[in-house]
Design a protein around this motif. Structure first.
Motif, PDB file in Angstrom:
ATOM      1  N   MET A  88       0.819  -1.216   0.000  1.00 11.91           N
ATOM      2  CA  MET A  88       0.000   0.000   0.000  1.00 11.91           C
ATOM      3  C   MET A  88       0.851   1.263   0.000  1.00 11.91           C
ATOM      4  O   MET A  88       0.416   2.308  -0.479  1.00 11.91           O
ATOM      5  CB  MET A  88      -0.945   0.013   1.202  1.00 11.91           C
ATOM      6  CG  MET A  88      -2.112  -0.932   1.072  1.00 11.91           C
ATOM      7  SD  MET A  88      -3.317  -0.383  -0.163  1.00 11.91           S
ATOM      8  CE  MET A  88      -2.928  -1.455  -1.539  1.00 11.91           C
ATOM      9  N   VAL A  89       2.077   1.178   0.539  1.00 10.74           N
ATOM     10  CA  VAL A  89       2.982   2.337   0.521  1.00 10.74           C
ATOM     11  C   VAL A  89       3.226   2.758  -0.924  1.00 10.74           C
ATOM     12  O   VAL A  89       3.173   3.942  -1.255  1.00 10.74           O
ATOM     13  CB  VAL A  89       4.312   2.020   1.247  1.00 10.74           C
ATOM     14  CG1 VAL A  89       5.321   3.149   1.034  1.00 10.74           C
ATOM     15  CG2 VAL A  89       4.079   1.803   2.735  1.00 10.74           C
ATOM     16  N   GLU A  90       3.463   1.778  -1.784  1.00 11.09           N
ATOM     17  CA  GLU A  90       3.702   2.083  -3.196  1.00 11.09           C
ATOM     18  C   GLU A  90       2.478   2.719  -3.859  1.00 11.09           C
ATOM     19  O   GLU A  90       2.597   3.441  -4.828  1.00 11.09           O
ATOM     20  CB  GLU A  90       4.091   0.804  -3.949  1.00 11.09           C
ATOM     21  CG  GLU A  90       5.443   0.266  -3.545  1.00 11.09           C
ATOM     22  CD  GLU A  90       5.834  -1.002  -4.308  1.00 11.09           C
ATOM     23  OE1 GLU A  90       5.051  -1.461  -5.174  1.00 11.09           O
ATOM     24  OE2 GLU A  90       6.926  -1.519  -4.029  1.00 11.09           O
ATOM     25  N   TYR A  91       1.302   2.452  -3.315  1.00 14.48           N
ATOM     26  CA  TYR A  91       0.038   2.928  -3.879  1.00 14.48           C
ATOM     27  C   TYR A  91      -0.367   4.307  -3.328  1.00 14.48           C
ATOM     28  O   TYR A  91      -1.299   4.917  -3.827  1.00 14.48           O
ATOM     29  CB  TYR A  91      -1.037   1.874  -3.566  1.00 14.48           C
ATOM     30  CG  TYR A  91      -2.331   2.029  -4.300  1.00 14.48           C
ATOM     31  CD1 TYR A  91      -2.439   1.729  -5.656  1.00 14.48           C
ATOM     32  CD2 TYR A  91      -3.477   2.464  -3.641  1.00 14.48           C
ATOM     33  CE1 TYR A  91      -3.639   1.857  -6.333  1.00 14.48           C
ATOM     34  CE2 TYR A  91      -4.683   2.596  -4.309  1.00 14.48           C
ATOM     35  CZ  TYR A  91      -4.755   2.291  -5.651  1.00 14.48           C
ATOM     36  OH  TYR A  91      -5.941   2.429  -6.313  1.00 14.48           O
ATOM     37  N   LEU A  92       0.345   4.811  -2.303  1.00  6.48           N
ATOM     38  CA  LEU A  92      -0.033   6.065  -1.634  1.00  6.48           C
ATOM     39  C   LEU A  92      -0.305   7.243  -2.580  1.00  6.48           C
ATOM     40  O   LEU A  92      -1.272   7.975  -2.349  1.00  6.48           O
ATOM     41  CB  LEU A  92       1.022   6.477  -0.608  1.00  6.48           C
ATOM     42  CG  LEU A  92       0.884   5.890   0.780  1.00  6.48           C
ATOM     43  CD1 LEU A  92       2.027   6.361   1.679  1.00  6.48           C
ATOM     44  CD2 LEU A  92      -0.448   6.216   1.412  1.00  6.48           C
ATOM     45  N   PRO A  93       0.494   7.477  -3.608  1.00 10.14           N
ATOM     46  CA  PRO A  93       0.213   8.627  -4.487  1.00 10.14           C
ATOM     47  C   PRO A  93      -1.183   8.589  -5.109  1.00 10.14           C
ATOM     48  O   PRO A  93      -1.703   9.622  -5.518  1.00 10.14           O
ATOM     49  CB  PRO A  93       1.295   8.534  -5.561  1.00 10.14           C
ATOM     50  CG  PRO A  93       2.404   7.776  -4.922  1.00 10.14           C
ATOM     51  CD  PRO A  93       1.734   6.799  -3.980  1.00 10.14           C
TER      52      PRO A  93
END
Length: 189
Positions: free
Chosen positions: A108-113
């Motif tokens: 989910m960190v990678e999906y934050l933007p």
């Protein structure tokens, strides 16, 4: 002032990985409680396989016995797609003196933007990133990192094993396993 960790998800079903993450983050950041907030409809993945009432019941069974783990059903009660920004705004309004830490896996960190109103969200609470095999915990957004023991498990993995009549012993709490078996959840239809 209470410091609360938030662990959201479909919990379809809840598993030991969820509990390990919650316990490790609580201890690492010295939080007062971890609130498990099951989503009705997550914006970033498919709908839950199992009815919300079953997921609530399984989650209650999973966290039973840990006084620092609480269930909050505000997203289920709201129904429909729930965005984290709306949930945090509601929590901050209801609990004005609390500080919230939203726990997310590296996936989910990678999906934050792509999160709805993420720039506003980072001003309302703290993100806590935990490692997940195959993903990096790197972002330009403010993020606390917590190392947790690697326990590479997912609800989809559990569902697949259940559909194939394979054991899930030690992967989900025994109470949850009993609940699933008694109601014949996740069986191939």
């Amino acid at each position: 002032m209470m410091q609360i960790g938030i662990l959201g998800g479909t919990f379809d079903p809840p598993h030991m990985g969820h509990l390990i993450i919650a316990e490790e983050v609580k201890n690492a950041l010295q939080l007062d409680e971890i609130w498990f907030i099951p989503s009705y409809d997550p914006p970033h993945k498919n709908k839950a396989m199992i009815d919300a009432n079953h997921r609530i019941n399984m989650l209650q069974l999973a966290i039973q016995g840990n006084d620092h783990f609480k269930l909050n059903t505000l997203e289920i009660d709201r129904s429909g797609i729930s965005y984290t920004v709306d949930t945090i705004k509601e929590l901050k309004e209801e609990y004005p003196g609390y500080t919230f830490y939203f726990i997310i896996g590296a996936d989910m960190v990678e999906y934050l933007p792509k999160w709805k109103h993420v720039d506003e969200l980072v001003k309302l609470m703290n993100f806590v990133g935990v490692e997940r095999p195959g993903f990096q915990v790197e972002t330009s957004y403010p993020l606390l990192e917590v190392d947790i023991p690697v326990f590479d498990i997912s609800s989809s993995f559990i569902r697949e094993r259940l559909r194939n009549n394979q054991t899930v012993t030690y992967l989900i709490p025994e109470r949850v396993n009993t609940y699933i078996k008694e109601r014949r959840l996740y069986e191939e239809s």
